[in-house]
Design an enzyme around this catalytic site. Structure first.
Site, PDB file in Angstrom:
ATOM      1  N   TYR A  52     -15.072 -66.410  29.303  1.00  0.00           N
ATOM      2  CA  TYR A  52     -15.295 -67.436  30.401  1.00  0.00           C
ATOM      3  C   TYR A  52     -15.173 -68.945  29.390  1.00  0.00           C
ATOM      4  O   TYR A  52     -14.495 -69.665  29.722  1.00  0.00           O
ATOM      5  CB  TYR A  52     -17.046 -67.304  30.334  1.00  0.00           C
ATOM      6  CG  TYR A  52     -17.501 -68.537  30.821  1.00  0.00           C
ATOM      7  CD1 TYR A  52     -17.752 -68.595  32.240  1.00  0.00           C
ATOM      8  CD2 TYR A  52     -17.936 -69.377  29.960  1.00  0.00           C
ATOM      9  CE1 TYR A  52     -18.357 -70.098  32.407  1.00  0.00           C
ATOM     10  CE2 TYR A  52     -19.119 -70.278  30.637  1.00  0.00           C
ATOM     11  CZ  TYR A  52     -19.854 -70.618  32.504  1.00  0.00           C
ATOM     12  OH  TYR A  52     -19.646 -71.440  32.888  1.00  0.00           O
ATOM     13  N   LYS A  93     -13.123 -72.073  30.798  1.00  0.00           N
ATOM     14  CA  LYS A  93     -13.514 -73.278  30.922  1.00  0.00           C
ATOM     15  C   LYS A  93     -11.865 -74.533  30.055  1.00  0.00           C
ATOM     16  O   LYS A  93     -11.924 -75.655  30.028  1.00  0.00           O
ATOM     17  CB  LYS A  93     -14.703 -73.471  30.176  1.00  0.00           C
ATOM     18  CG  LYS A  93     -15.597 -72.968  31.627  1.00  0.00           C
ATOM     19  CD  LYS A  93     -15.629 -73.392  32.641  1.00  0.00           C
ATOM     20  CE  LYS A  93     -16.679 -73.051  33.478  1.00  0.00           C
ATOM     21  NZ  LYS A  93     -16.650 -73.904  35.769  1.00  0.00           N
TER      22      LYS A  93
END
Length: 264
Positions: free
Chosen positions: A165, A169
């Site tokens: 994740y 990002k």
């Protein structure tokens, strides 16, 4: 919440049926924008739009809110939502890429490559898809457009368990700066990097141990969706017209940490 003036401006907010997206759509509409919020399911988007509309029924100068189905991974959905916004209002000024996902947990090298690809598709590639659709629909044709991508402080550090994740990002942060370079002066492109916020997506980081999570911040609390909505509105507002390519960290000081030396 702070108030802004988005009178007659049109905004698209992805993932707007709850959490940060909902709070952002609410604030933009309260400040005069005509908002089109999306969710994967039409019912969820329509319910969120109806709730915001009801909340703002007595707010002078509030804009309209429309809920539309729009899976962020589907280019045809992006095109349809942006086209609907322009057809209804004659313009498109703001795009907030908020929708995200985090199904992968554990060491990065142990993750299924297909799952990693899915995380990057939603968190990194899909914002680009929606930006392309917004530009094709006319974002920035009336005034300089504003694009705000929702990143994470995880993009700025290393962290166990959610490395996939955070990597997705981090890619979004780089895309934000690259797009700011390429799309000016037609559009400004900025990002917001939230810390731990009271949302469903981040429940594992705070639920059942909120006091411990809050203790990692100098301000002594976890974030609320409204905290991030304020930052998004600031970057989207005309008053920020000379800001582009910037990442605004909104984490209560979590990245700087707390001190063992009392200053109180």
């Amino acid at each position: 919440m702070t108030t802004y003036d988005f009178t007659d401006r049109t905004a698209v907010v992805t993932g707007g049926s709850r959490g940060i997206g909902y709070a952002t759509a609410h604030l933009l509409a309260a400040s005069g924008a005509n908002v089109f919020l999306t969710s994967r399911m039409a019912e969820a988007a329509e319910e969120a739009a109806a709730q915001i509309t009801a909340d703002l029924a007595d707010t002078t100068g509030a804009g309209t809110v429309t809920g539309l189905a729009g899976h962020v991974a589907h280019p045809e959905a992006a095109a349809a939502v942006c086209a609907a916004a322009v057809e209804a209002t004659g313009r498109l000024d703001i795009l907030v890429n908020n929708a995200g996902t985090n199904p992968a947990y554990g060491p990065v090298a142990d993750q299924d490559p297909a799952l990693v690809a899915k995380v990057f598709e939603i968190n990194s590639t899909s914002p680009l898809v929606w930006i392309r659709a917004a530009l094709d629909a006319g974002l920035g044709a009336e005034t300089t457009g504003s694009i705000v991508n929702i990143a994470s402080i995880g993009a700025l550090t290393m962290e166990d368990g959610i490395g996939v994740y955070n990597s997705s990002k981090a890619a979004l942060l780089h895309l934000t700066k690259q797009l700011a370079r390429e799309l000016g002066p037609r559009a400004r492109v900025n990002s917001v990097a939230p810390g731990v916020v009271r949302t469903r997506l981040s429940e594992a980081l705070w639920k059942d141990h909120e006091d411990a999570a809050a203790a990692t911040s100098p301000l002594g609390r976890i974030g609320e969706p409204a905290d991030i909505a304020d930052a998004v509105a600031f970057l989207a507002a005309p008053s920020s017209s000379w800001i582009t390519g910037t990442n605004l960290v909104v984490d209560g000081g979590q990245l700087v940490g707390t001190s063992s030396i009392s200053g109180k």
